[in-house]
Design an enzyme around this catalytic site. Sequence first.
Site, PDB file in Angstrom:
ATOM      1  N   ASP A 207       0.849  -1.193   0.000  1.00 26.00           N
ATOM      2  CA  ASP A 207       0.000   0.000   0.000  1.00 26.00           C
ATOM      3  C   ASP A 207       0.881   1.239   0.000  1.00 26.00           C
ATOM      4  O   ASP A 207       2.004   1.224   0.517  1.00 26.00           O
ATOM      5  CB  ASP A 207      -0.909   0.020   1.230  1.00 26.00           C
ATOM      6  CG  ASP A 207      -1.967  -1.075   1.193  1.00 26.00           C
ATOM      7  OD1 ASP A 207      -2.458  -1.374   0.094  1.00 26.00           O
ATOM      8  OD2 ASP A 207      -2.302  -1.625   2.256  1.00 26.00           O
TER       9      ASP A 207
ATOM     10  N   ASP B   7      -7.229  -1.278  -4.418  1.00 23.81           N
ATOM     11  CA  ASP B   7      -8.285  -0.940  -3.455  1.00 23.81           C
ATOM     12  C   ASP B   7      -9.213   0.121  -4.023  1.00 23.81           C
ATOM     13  O   ASP B   7     -10.447   0.049  -3.877  1.00 23.81           O
ATOM     14  CB  ASP B   7      -7.671  -0.410  -2.153  1.00 23.81           C
ATOM     15  CG  ASP B   7      -6.815  -1.447  -1.438  1.00 23.81           C
ATOM     16  OD1 ASP B   7      -7.098  -2.650  -1.578  1.00 23.81           O
ATOM     17  OD2 ASP B   7      -5.873  -1.043  -0.746  1.00 23.81           O
TER      18      ASP B   7
END
Length: 201
Positions: free
Chosen positions: A132, A166
């Site tokens: 991430d 995401d």
Amino acid sequence: MKAAYTKPFFTAFIIILADQAIKTWVRRYMYMGEEIRFLGSHGMLHYTENNGMAFGMEWGGDAGKLALTLFRIAAVAGIVYSLVYLIKRKYHRGLIMNVALILAGAVGNIIDSTFYGILFQHGKLFHGRVVDMFYFPLLRGTYPSWFPFWGGEAFEFFRPVFNLADSAICVGVIMILLYQKRYFKHEVPEVASPNSEMVEE
């Protein structure tokens, strides 16, 4: 392959490619926890990895990680089937493209979960950590003392660190929820009446 199939699957492929390219760049040129700010203190790249679900959530340790990865793989198979079903039956193009976004996001994170443990993280198959990097702490402050449970504690919006995969999933799901009446509307056949254009003279 027909154009109806090409466009959504090509869109998913491009998103997956971009997601993996960003993650590769972050792994290669940033160290864990490093930040590169592009909107001051309100928007930055922040390199982190997580063992769990979207936005860094975790569940069930190693067993939960394995179960989550296998569930993701099964879910992708279901999404592919659903996408082909929607295309064959000529559902709304917006719905098809949003399902393609969800597919792209799911595959993007599955690649991390399935292979990154072996390729980059000295782990096992199906135990990779998801990379991430996008972090947007738009608002920081302190809860007032009278606020239930968290009174006096610091708060931050938006706290989660996420990736392009995401984002694709969230956009796809939100758009389907917002436009579900348009995507799933049923055509009501016109009933013949004396004033109807359907009645033959």
